[in-house]
Design a protein around this motif. Sequence first.
Motif, mmCIF file in Angstrom:
data_model
loop_
_atom_site.group_PDB
_atom_site.id
_atom_site.type_symbol
_atom_site.label_atom_id
_atom_site.label_comp_id
_atom_site.label_asym_id
_atom_site.label_seq_id
_atom_site.Cartn_x
_atom_site.Cartn_y
_atom_site.Cartn_z
ATOM 1 N N VAL A 167 6.651 11.420 5.363
ATOM 2 C CA VAL A 167 5.945 10.191 5.720
ATOM 3 C C VAL A 167 5.086 9.765 4.541
ATOM 4 N N ILE A 168 5.131 8.484 4.224
ATOM 5 C CA ILE A 168 4.238 7.899 3.224
ATOM 6 C C ILE A 168 3.140 7.162 3.978
ATOM 7 N N GLY A 169 1.902 7.536 3.747
ATOM 8 C CA GLY A 169 0.787 6.938 4.477
ATOM 9 C C GLY A 169 0.623 5.461 4.182
ATOM 10 N N TYR A 225 0.834 -1.198 0.000
ATOM 11 C CA TYR A 225 0.000 0.000 0.000
ATOM 12 C C TYR A 225 0.871 1.250 0.000
ATOM 13 N N GLY A 226 1.936 1.232 0.813
ATOM 14 C CA GLY A 226 2.834 2.378 0.854
ATOM 15 C C GLY A 226 3.570 2.580 -0.453
ATOM 16 N N ILE A 263 0.737 10.172 16.215
ATOM 17 C CA ILE A 263 1.912 9.345 16.463
ATOM 18 C C ILE A 263 1.861 8.848 17.912
ATOM 19 N N ARG A 264 2.328 7.613 18.127
ATOM 20 C CA ARG A 264 2.116 6.952 19.418
ATOM 21 C C ARG A 264 3.028 7.459 20.521
ATOM 22 N N GLN A 301 7.627 4.935 6.422
ATOM 23 C CA GLN A 301 6.336 4.551 6.979
ATOM 24 C C GLN A 301 6.536 4.234 8.462
ATOM 25 N N SER A 302 5.450 4.268 9.227
ATOM 26 C CA SER A 302 5.509 3.932 10.665
ATOM 27 C C SER A 302 6.697 4.604 11.345
ATOM 28 N N PRO A 303 6.719 5.933 11.370
ATOM 29 C CA PRO A 303 7.911 6.657 11.835
ATOM 30 C C PRO A 303 8.226 6.486 13.317
ATOM 31 N N GLN A 304 7.264 5.981 14.102
ATOM 32 C CA GLN A 304 7.514 5.909 15.541
ATOM 33 C C GLN A 304 8.300 4.668 15.962
ATOM 34 N N VAL A 305 8.513 3.723 15.046
ATOM 35 C CA VAL A 305 9.193 2.479 15.421
ATOM 36 C C VAL A 305 10.317 2.179 14.435
ATOM 37 N N ALA A 306 11.200 1.251 14.865
ATOM 38 C CA ALA A 306 12.260 0.777 13.973
ATOM 39 C C ALA A 306 11.621 -0.073 12.866
ATOM 40 N N PRO A 307 12.232 -0.036 11.656
ATOM 41 C CA PRO A 307 13.493 0.602 11.291
ATOM 42 C C PRO A 307 13.359 2.062 10.838
#
Length: 447
Positions: free
Chosen positions: A130-132, A11-12, A141-142, A109-115
């Motif tokens: 950021v790509i949704g 999707y990204g 963001i968490r 994508q998912s900027p709050q976690v690794a990687p």
Amino acid sequence: MIQLFALHSGYGLMAAAAALDSGLLGEAEQRILVPMNTASVPETAVDLAGSPRFAALRARFDRVEPLNALIDPLHPTAWKPDEQDLPMLERLFRRAWGLGGAQLELFVQSPQVAPARTLMALFHDAQLGVIGDGLMTYAPIRSRLPRRITERVGRVVHPDVVPGVEPLVFASTDAACVPVPPPAFAAVLQEVGEAEPDAALDALAGDPVPTGLVLGQYLAALGLVSAAEEQGMQVAMIDRAADAGVQRIVFKPHPSAAPGLTASLAARAGERGIGFAVYAGDQPAEHVAARLAATDVVAGFSTALPTVRALYGTRVHAVGTGTVLARLHPYQNSNRMPATIVDAMERSAPDLRGLVEAVGYAMQPEIMAHLRSRAVDVLGALPAAERERYVPAARLRALELPGAPAPTRMQRLMEPAGGIGRLEELRLTAAGAKRRAARVWKAASGR
């Protein structure tokens, strides 16, 4: 300027390709795709770096530099090097990927976690974007990221599948929202769907009867419902499609779903006098809906529901979202926003954007503090049942939001007074009185 696209989902990748096709990402000397496989068992998942289905999308980039091969044997989600090692790693990565000293723009994508978080810190002076990745992008963001990261985030690129609503990820910064037009995303989706022959889907598409597509999500794996409850939800999806007037149902199961589930759904369709077929291929659900010319799509809180409605005008139906909203724990659970959006769409909420902002504030009140007044207005205007469907009473009270129930006697006793709970204050007062009485007794008795 070199643009790096560190992506982990189809999707990204489709969102990034559609943004490039639409000219939304500006000019770049080079565009490098950094695909990563973040599945728990990478060998069992579709790999963006090698899947023939995504070959045409990979060709939009000048080079492909897979992350997994570079950091092996570490799993991408476990790649969290010490901060003191980041300058050395940046030099190594720049050399490995031939970046030299070029200025970078890094999309993740998912900027709050690794990687993703690791890469944002590693390339310490890169511009960030950021790509949704579906409806998760609409959630805040968490966790609070360091300012040295957030101040570099310039844009959030997302398929515009929830019209009138902007993603909340990095909404507290100066990041700009860059919506990808639905026609551009639909064209890329079709390109991916037609990249490989699919005899099974072609055979199903050859039947012109009014068809409903039912999607499995396997919510039991998330611990949200029991296996029996999930089976009941899926049976209810069959009934919802039947009530919509379809003459045939195509079921696309979750890869982890038990075989027995399909049998029970087929039996239910038979009871309703409706044809039933299963599509177990790897096509995106949205393309399956388009290829079947589905009149209706039924699911739990899948991103496919708003996507097919935005792209094709297809009728969509959500089942079980009320149960999911009630079961998600803690309240900040990142699945809450997708469930909220799909549930509100099903119920034709008049102010979806306002609801998203109110729930976003309730999820992360410190990060989304700028949305408090908006949350107060939106929640204050809702009937009590609607308000507590999305923000339960305990959360309303914890955040002092409209509709919060009056505290019970015990809650009043436990409320802080001077930095400590009142019960603790009473205990300390009693202990102090006991000590004073002991001193008086000693003085009176001459001890």
